[in-house]
Design an enzyme around this catalytic site. Sequence first.
Site, mmCIF file in Angstrom:
data_model
loop_
_atom_site.group_PDB
_atom_site.id
_atom_site.type_symbol
_atom_site.label_atom_id
_atom_site.label_comp_id
_atom_site.label_asym_id
_atom_site.label_seq_id
_atom_site.Cartn_x
_atom_site.Cartn_y
_atom_site.Cartn_z
ATOM 1 N N ARG A 24 61.871 1.017 -45.184
ATOM 2 C CA ARG A 24 62.454 -0.021 -44.312
ATOM 3 C C ARG A 24 63.898 0.294 -43.961
ATOM 4 O O ARG A 24 64.405 -0.136 -42.921
ATOM 5 C CB ARG A 24 62.296 -1.398 -44.956
ATOM 6 C CG ARG A 24 60.886 -1.934 -44.793
ATOM 7 C CD ARG A 24 60.545 -2.985 -45.807
ATOM 8 N NE ARG A 24 60.234 -2.371 -47.084
ATOM 9 C CZ ARG A 24 60.219 -2.995 -48.238
ATOM 10 N NH1 ARG A 24 60.503 -4.257 -48.300
ATOM 11 N NH2 ARG A 24 59.925 -2.343 -49.341
ATOM 12 N N GLU A 77 61.270 0.037 -63.699
ATOM 13 C CA GLU A 77 60.889 -0.812 -64.829
ATOM 14 C C GLU A 77 59.915 -0.043 -65.741
ATOM 15 O O GLU A 77 60.056 -0.052 -66.962
ATOM 16 C CB GLU A 77 60.242 -2.087 -64.285
ATOM 17 C CG GLU A 77 60.146 -3.176 -65.312
ATOM 18 C CD GLU A 77 59.563 -4.450 -64.724
ATOM 19 O OE1 GLU A 77 59.430 -4.526 -63.490
ATOM 20 O OE2 GLU A 77 59.242 -5.340 -65.525
HETATM 21 P P1 AMP Z 1 66.271 -1.792 -56.673
HETATM 22 O O1 AMP Z 1 66.281 -0.307 -56.865
HETATM 23 O O2 AMP Z 1 65.836 -2.565 -57.882
HETATM 24 O O3 AMP Z 1 67.602 -2.320 -56.119
HETATM 25 O O4 AMP Z 1 65.148 -2.109 -55.586
HETATM 26 C C1 AMP Z 1 65.401 -1.918 -54.250
HETATM 27 C C2 AMP Z 1 64.222 -1.339 -53.507
HETATM 28 O O5 AMP Z 1 62.993 -1.936 -53.861
HETATM 29 C C3 AMP Z 1 64.427 -1.580 -52.029
HETATM 30 O O6 AMP Z 1 64.073 -0.386 -51.316
HETATM 31 C C4 AMP Z 1 63.517 -2.738 -51.711
HETATM 32 O O7 AMP Z 1 62.884 -2.540 -50.476
HETATM 33 C C5 AMP Z 1 62.509 -2.812 -52.857
HETATM 34 N N1 AMP Z 1 62.422 -4.160 -53.482
HETATM 35 C C6 AMP Z 1 62.798 -4.496 -54.751
HETATM 36 N N2 AMP Z 1 62.579 -5.783 -55.014
HETATM 37 C C7 AMP Z 1 62.071 -6.329 -53.881
HETATM 38 C C8 AMP Z 1 61.642 -7.666 -53.496
HETATM 39 N N3 AMP Z 1 61.707 -8.712 -54.333
HETATM 40 N N4 AMP Z 1 61.189 -7.847 -52.241
HETATM 41 C C9 AMP Z 1 61.129 -6.795 -51.366
HETATM 42 N N5 AMP Z 1 61.497 -5.532 -51.666
HETATM 43 C C10 AMP Z 1 61.964 -5.291 -52.910
#
Ligand code: AMP
Length: 175
Positions: free
Chosen positions: A58, A95
């Site tokens: 995205r 995770e």
């Molecule tokens: P993080 O590495 O934990 O910051 O996760 C970010 C990535 O995971 C991004 O590319 C988001 O598109 C996806 N992502 C994580 N959590 C969500 C959520 N609750 N809703 C949509 N996309 C998420």
Amino acid sequence: MSLRDAIRTIPDYPKPGILFRDITTLLADARAFREAVDALVQPFAGMKIDKVAGIEARGFILGGAVAHQLSAGFIPLRKKGKLPHKTRAVEYALEYGVDTIEMHLDALGEGERVVLVDDLIATGGTALAAIDLLGQAGAIIVAAAFVVDLPELGGADRLRAAGVEVSTLVSFEGH
Ligand code: AMP
């Protein structure tokens, strides 16, 4: 309709307990899409930005539009094995298990000014890996810009603690 209302929430996707913040509804709404891109670009108006780096998938849609507005180049940061030329990779913890993000070795020159773009920041793991990758290539990270922040997961604070300027457009409570 506000940007917040243009984002759809899907409970228990992809796993029970996750509220998935789906920006496809925002992208499909011409006014919301334009408003989001304008707001992502706004902090950098008049600044010299060489490249926008977008995170698969995205981040490509938003980052491409932001790059166009800033008259900057675009760099795709992709999942393992997707880029055809020589790459540099950074592994980061999920995770459960690890994931890898890759960039072409010749995507960026030393000292180029880069803005990182993705749709959402949660824990910040993905964005920090992207920043590591760009930094290894000699980029100056001007800022990281996201449509959605999940502040309870602490990602934006983690980036700021690493010295990165962060801008986000909409915050949602919870995970
Ligand atoms: P993080 O590495 O934990 O910051 O996760 C970010 C990535 O995971 C991004 O590319 C988001 O598109 C996806 N992502 C994580 N959590 C969500 C959520 N609750 N809703 C949509 N996309 C998420």
